[in-house]
Design a protein around this motif. Structure first.
Motif, PDB file in Angstrom:
ATOM      1  N   PHE A 121       0.851  -1.183   0.000  1.00 50.67           N
ATOM      2  CA  PHE A 121       0.000   0.000   0.000  1.00 50.67           C
ATOM      3  C   PHE A 121       0.888   1.235   0.000  1.00 50.67           C
ATOM      4  CE2 PHE A 121      -2.138   3.415   2.358  1.00 50.67           C
ATOM      5  CZ  PHE A 121      -3.277   3.566   1.578  1.00 50.67           C
ATOM      6  N   VAL A 122       0.638   2.139  -0.938  1.00 51.13           N
ATOM      7  CA  VAL A 122       1.431   3.374  -1.047  1.00 51.13           C
ATOM      8  C   VAL A 122       0.561   4.536  -0.586  1.00 51.13           C
ATOM      9  CG1 VAL A 122       2.763   4.864  -2.571  1.00 51.13           C
ATOM     10  CG2 VAL A 122       2.702   2.380  -2.976  1.00 51.13           C
ATOM     11  N   ALA A 123       0.851   5.050   0.584  1.00 49.59           N
ATOM     12  CA  ALA A 123       0.027   6.106   1.170  1.00 49.59           C
ATOM     13  C   ALA A 123      -0.047   7.344   0.289  1.00 49.59           C
ATOM     14  CB  ALA A 123       0.570   6.472   2.547  1.00 49.59           C
ATOM     15  N   ALA A 124       1.062   7.694  -0.370  1.00 52.43           N
ATOM     16  CA  ALA A 124       1.113   8.905  -1.179  1.00 52.43           C
ATOM     17  C   ALA A 124       0.189   8.848  -2.390  1.00 52.43           C
ATOM     18  CB  ALA A 124       2.552   9.162  -1.634  1.00 52.43           C
ATOM     19  N   ILE A 142     -10.162   5.726   3.608  1.00 55.95           N
ATOM     20  CA  ILE A 142      -9.190   5.856   2.525  1.00 55.95           C
ATOM     21  C   ILE A 142      -9.970   6.048   1.239  1.00 55.95           C
ATOM     22  CG2 ILE A 142      -7.353   4.731   1.198  1.00 55.95           C
ATOM     23  CD1 ILE A 142      -6.598   3.199   3.716  1.00 55.95           C
ATOM     24  N   ASN A 143      -9.687   7.142   0.552  1.00 58.26           N
ATOM     25  CA  ASN A 143     -10.405   7.476  -0.689  1.00 58.26           C
ATOM     26  C   ASN A 143     -11.915   7.502  -0.450  1.00 58.26           C
ATOM     27  OD1 ASN A 143      -7.889   7.495  -2.047  1.00 58.26           O
ATOM     28  ND2 ASN A 143      -8.018   5.280  -2.340  1.00 58.26           N
ATOM     29  N   SER A 144     -12.286   8.040   0.703  1.00 60.01           N
ATOM     30  CA  SER A 144     -13.692   8.227   1.107  1.00 60.01           C
ATOM     31  C   SER A 144     -14.442   6.918   1.356  1.00 60.01           C
ATOM     32  CB  SER A 144     -14.448   9.065   0.064  1.00 60.01           C
ATOM     33  OG  SER A 144     -13.854  10.345  -0.069  1.00 60.01           O
ATOM     34  N   ASP A 180     -11.111  -1.461  -1.171  1.00 58.59           N
ATOM     35  CA  ASP A 180     -11.229  -1.105   0.246  1.00 58.59           C
ATOM     36  C   ASP A 180     -10.846  -2.248   1.173  1.00 58.59           C
ATOM     37  OD1 ASP A 180     -13.379  -2.625  -0.557  1.00 58.59           O
ATOM     38  OD2 ASP A 180     -14.840  -1.583   0.696  1.00 58.59           O
ATOM     39  N   LEU A 181     -10.227  -3.295   0.623  1.00 58.86           N
ATOM     40  CA  LEU A 181      -9.844  -4.468   1.416  1.00 58.86           C
ATOM     41  C   LEU A 181      -8.329  -4.485   1.604  1.00 58.86           C
ATOM     42  CD1 LEU A 181     -12.106  -7.148  -0.295  1.00 58.86           C
ATOM     43  CD2 LEU A 181     -12.649  -5.630   1.620  1.00 58.86           C
TER      44      LEU A 181
END
Length: 233
Positions: A121-124, A142-144, A180-181
């Motif tokens: 997972f890349v937070a940026a 994350i991303n709404s 979202d998983l």
């Protein structure tokens, strides 16, 4: 470590040691629906109905009754269903693991091949949305979207893809259905096949600690059909 975290860390053990309890199941009834009851008995206690073919998660058993969790109109509900009205997903043909590595697992039998892959997972590259509870800041979305797999922490991994090859046909689980998983634990994945109804079930058990969750992807007649995600306990 609090009791909730301990139980969720032990969830894989409980699920695989007692698969007659911790399992997804299909609702089955010739009338086209089953009654959901508020307690494990036949009384004046019907609180809801579920249509035949819907998926539920069984996480407790009392005699001949399963206590189940299910989705309806976007909301989570629970109640009791008699075991005669349920078909456990893990009772279908199990597709064996063909090969696996740190970031990928492949299931195969005859011309049926199912591949699940994960990535860092890349937070940026994502929109992280935080909230505060009692003065403690935590990752809320994350991303709404709701986060599955962590308990307010930034994820380390996520799914890269889930693909099914059946004969000459390839089916890919839509990216929106896995976006979202987080924290997929590939070796906890199981695949089952209902050949009579041309349906493939991919059961997953993911997450870290209090962020643990279970999920089921359904592929029917060569097309992606649906998913169910729940916390598992």
């Amino acid at each position: 470590m609090n009791l909730k975290v301990l139980l969720l860390n032990l969830l894989p053990f409980f699920i695989y040691a007692q698969e007659d309890i911790y399992s997804f199941a299909l609702v089955q009834d010739v009338e086209g629906f089953v009654n959901v009851r508020s307690d494990p008995s036949i009384k004046n206690n019907v609180q809801d109905t579920i249509a035949t073919g819907r998926v539920v998660w069984c996480y407790e058993k009392k005699g001949d009754w399963y206590y189940v969790d299910y989705d309806k109109k976007g909301n989570s509900h629970d109640g009791y269903i008699h075991r005669s009205r349920l078909k456990l997903i893990n009772s279908f043909e199990k597709i064996p693991v063909h090969k696996e590595s740190k970031d990928q697992i492949v299931f195969r039998k005859d011309s049926l091949v199912i591949t699940l892959s994960k990535k860092s997972f890349v937070a940026a590259e994502n929109n992280l949305q935080y909230a505060t509870n009692s003065g403690t800041k935590y990752l809320a979305k994350i991303n709404s979207k709701r986060i599955w797999g962590t308990d307010g922490n930034v994820p380390r991994t996520q799914y890269k893809f889930i693909e099914i090859v059946s004969g000459q046909r390839m089916i890919t689980i839509p990216s929106a259905e896995i976006a979202d998983l987080y924290e997929p634990t590939l070796y906890n994945t199981k695949v089952f096949c209902d050949r009579a109804n041309n349906t493939i079930y991919i059961s997953v058990l993911n997450g870290d600690g209090a962020g643990g969750y279970v999920g089921l992807f359904v592929v029917k007649n060569g097309f992606y059909h649906s998913r169910m995600i729940t916390i598992g306990t």
